[in-house]
Write an enzyme that holds these catalytic residues in place. Sequence first.
Site, PDB file in Angstrom:
ATOM      1  N   LYS A   1     -38.818 -32.649 -61.427  1.00  0.00           N
ATOM      2  CA  LYS A   1     -38.378 -31.441 -60.736  1.00  0.00           C
ATOM      3  C   LYS A   1     -38.302 -30.301 -61.750  1.00  0.00           C
ATOM      4  CE  LYS A   1     -35.454 -34.311 -57.775  1.00  0.00           C
ATOM      5  NZ  LYS A   1     -34.071 -34.656 -57.393  1.00  0.00           N
TER       6      LYS A   1
ATOM      7  N   ASP B   1     -39.029 -38.716 -64.497  1.00  0.00           N
ATOM      8  CA  ASP B   1     -38.635 -37.321 -64.369  1.00  0.00           C
ATOM      9  C   ASP B   1     -39.405 -36.467 -65.368  1.00  0.00           C
ATOM     10  OD1 ASP B   1     -36.852 -37.462 -62.331  1.00  0.00           O
ATOM     11  OD2 ASP B   1     -35.060 -37.557 -63.576  1.00  0.00           O
TER      12      ASP B   1
END
Length: 418
Positions: free
Chosen positions: A215, A193
């Site tokens: 993200k 991530d």
Amino acid sequence: MTTLLGIDLTDRPVLVVGGGPVAARRLAHLRDEGARITVVAPAVCEDVVALLDDVRWEAREVREQDLDGMWLVHTATGSPLADAEVAGWAAARRIWCVNAGDATRGSARTPALTASGEVLVGVVSTGAPDPGRTAAVRDALAEHLRTGADLRRRRRPPGAGRVVLVGGGPGAVDLLTVRGRRALAEADVVVADRLGPTPVLDELAPDVEVIDVGKTPGHHAVPQHEINRILVEQAQRGRTVVRLKGGDPFVFGRGGEEVLACRQAGVPVEVVPGVSSALATPAAAGIPVTHRGTTAAFHVVNGHAGLDEAALTVLRDRSATLVVLMGVSVLAELVGTALAAGVDPGTPVAIVEEGTTARQRVTRDRLDAIAGRAQAVGVHAPAVIVVGAVAAPGLLEAGGAGDAGVRREPGSDETLGP
């Protein structure tokens, strides 16, 4: 010369002669290895008594025939002469023997051990026994295994692929757990991530594949279903896949969806808990989410989901601290909802950006002013928002409201400002 052998003692008979503290320590290790243990000693200490459910005890002096059928003998009688005699019997029967009284007169030595996943490291001295030195070397190796050794499999048996979801914590690399670091050391692929301890990726071996699925607010370059597919596909190729996530995988991390995807595909999956940003980030800023005399509970919400009735009740009643994750981009909407629902405009709010890192910053104000203050100073994600009396400045200062052990009430702008 002494050599180090990895001997499997699972369900194999082992004789321990002696019942004192040294014997107790050896018994605990042998039990953990799955050996079938017989203890021969006229009396045993309390530590051995605590292990008697897992071993057979003969309450008498040792006899030569006690060695019959044994794979290993460990003598720890406390008498060098008795230990030497047992070691002699073992040598005559070609049975490996650890002589606790004099390691140079036994045929085996007990190494100082450390383990990391499937790797077990033992240290023995080839000269005169020196337990302090071997333990120091063992501890140095253990630290290396925890913080950067490459533990990947070089030979992969069929079907060896697996997925490990690792909670990376709030951002600081040294808040990644020991188990999480070990998983990274065993990884062939890391699916990472944007959040969490991303600098740890620089410590991986050059040929470890890193797949970035990070993200950003309002932009999901790799949708969740595609992340699930990547995890399954990489594991089905026989690889060890680490899914490195910020915080804890099961706290708004969609870890449950990834576990389900793996299990539905028949891929072994493990979860390594992480230090949750909901708790660690406020703590790093000196904000306790609970504090005696102030609040005894906390409620965690996803800011993008808005404030439900439970969260609003917490804020109106001041019954708990509200911790908001992923709420920076919707801060104004959250504040508007709270004020419209009757929450006290003077409720203290603190926003902690990039908590636990060198870039950590705290912005505080009243509920009715925090959105404007955040915009003015340029607050950005990742950040954790804390709402409630514990967010007031000075709570943990000597002589402050928290020091007195009483509930701190919201105050004026002077109290809550920077």
